[in-house]
Enzyme design. Structure first.
Site, PDB file in Angstrom:
ATOM      1  N   ARG A  99     -38.506  17.542  -3.707  1.00  0.00           N
ATOM      2  CA  ARG A  99     -37.205  16.892  -3.921  1.00  0.00           C
ATOM      3  C   ARG A  99     -36.912  16.677  -5.415  1.00  0.00           C
ATOM      4  O   ARG A  99     -35.768  16.771  -5.851  1.00  0.00           O
ATOM      5  CB  ARG A  99     -37.185  15.549  -3.198  1.00  0.00           C
ATOM      6  CG  ARG A  99     -37.169  15.699  -1.680  1.00  0.00           C
ATOM      7  CD  ARG A  99     -36.991  14.342  -1.070  1.00  0.00           C
ATOM      8  NE  ARG A  99     -37.019  14.355   0.375  1.00  0.00           N
ATOM      9  CZ  ARG A  99     -36.867  13.263   1.112  1.00  0.00           C
ATOM     10  NH1 ARG A  99     -36.673  12.101   0.538  1.00  0.00           N
ATOM     11  NH2 ARG A  99     -36.898  13.318   2.419  1.00  0.00           N
ATOM     12  N   ASP A 102     -26.962  -0.560   1.736  1.00  0.00           N
ATOM     13  CA  ASP A 102     -28.066   0.380   1.540  1.00  0.00           C
ATOM     14  C   ASP A 102     -28.367   0.413   0.043  1.00  0.00           C
ATOM     15  O   ASP A 102     -27.509   0.066  -0.782  1.00  0.00           O
ATOM     16  CB  ASP A 102     -27.687   1.790   2.034  1.00  0.00           C
ATOM     17  CG  ASP A 102     -28.907   2.654   2.306  1.00  0.00           C
ATOM     18  OD1 ASP A 102     -29.278   2.814   3.485  1.00  0.00           O
ATOM     19  OD2 ASP A 102     -29.517   3.156   1.333  1.00  0.00           O
TER      20      ASP A 102
END
Ligand code: SAM
Length: 279
Positions: free
Chosen positions: A41, A149
């Site tokens: 990633r 979030d």
């Protein structure tokens, strides 16, 4: 000095410093088994920023002022955002059949507050909105939904409320018709949540690791699902205690089905079902 570690890999030292940083800032543990995933990633981000390799990216991260600029992106890289509409559907059945009727009956209330903490792309919040909106038909109560979030990338998607048609697979046909807009262009594969639900739903960035949460203290139902599992036991305890302090008496906390162990982490919680708790 020429590094013996390939540009696409993390040295032990670099892996340890990123893992420590993420655990202290986000609460997420990055065990050695996650190293490959992290390298994969990070590689994209490293290329986007034109670094020669992951090593240079990590060294730069710890230079003065850099972390502040990069932390949001790093969080987006390490967080797992998997979510779905009607994920773990028994919670929504419980909400409709038990929690909401009971909460409304208590002192004849006419409004409900629901919080999707760690809401990812918003499917959990909009699922709650669909169920509640459906329940308001022919009854006089209102609801508000908050989604929070840590990742700004998923929050942007939640606010936009645009999803692919495939994501609607778990949504009942009647709700698809009522709560999603489809483009007139039939080749377009995207749908959007209707404004009536979007108006009732707000999203904001919030880190569950923070020492206080800027959220009302009279929330009726909190969903905090599939995030506690990534935290250490002590972090789980602190987060749950803090979340519960935002519930009104009699309010409910729902955790993911792999997270029922929080019962042993916070023994004072009343367990209504394996993953449903009450204060
Ligand atoms: C696997 S998703 C779960 C989404 C949704 N609750 C569900 O069950 O479908 C986990 C979410 O937790 C968020 N997250 C991770 N650490 C967090 C933190 N410290 N504070 C707030 N959100 C966090 C991630 O960004 C991610 O969107």
């Amino acid at each position: 000095m020429i590094s013996a570690v390939p540009a696409t890999q993390l040295s032990d030292r670099h892996f340890r410093s990123i893992a420590q940083l993420i655990e202290s800032q986000v609460g997420i543990k990055l065990p050695a088994a996650k190293r490959l995933m992290l390298e994969g990633r990070l590689h994209k981000r490293v290329r986007a920023l034109n670094f020669s390799g992951i090593g240079e990216y990590v060294d730069n991260l710890f230079e003065q002022g850099q972390l502040e600029l990069e932390l949001t992106h790093l969080i987006d890289v390490v967080t797992t955002n998997k979510t779905d509409f009607f994920r773990e559907p028994s919670h929504f059945v419980f909400m409709k059949d038990v929690a909401v009727p009971e909460l409304l009956k208590a002192r004849g209330r006419k409004d409900l507050k629901v919080w999707s903490a760690a809401c990812s792309m918003g499917m959990e919040a909009y699922t709650a909105a669909m169920v509640l909106d459906d329940m308001t038909r022919g009854r006089t109560f209102q609801y508000r939904i908050l989604g929070t979030d840590i990742s700004t990338a998923v929050l942007a998607l939640a606010k936009a409320a645009i999803y692919t048609h495939d994501a609607l697979a778990p949504v009942p046909a009647e709700f698809i018709k009522r709560y999603f807009l489809r483009s007139r262009d039939r080749t377009c594969t995207e749908v959007r949540v209707v404004p009536e639900l979007r108006r009732m739903t707000n999203f904001m960035r919030m880190n569950l690791m923070d020492s206080s949460y800027p959220v009302d203290r009279d929330v009726d139902i909190i969903f905090c699902r599939n995030v506690l599992i990534y935290f250490e036991r002590e972090t789980q305890r602190k987060v749950i205690e803090q979340l519960c302090s935002h519930l009104r008496p009699g309010g409910y906390l729902m955790v993911g089905h792999s997270e029922s162990m929080i019962h042993s982490v916070v023994p004072g919680l009343k367990q209504v079902q394996p993953t449903i708790f009450r204060v």
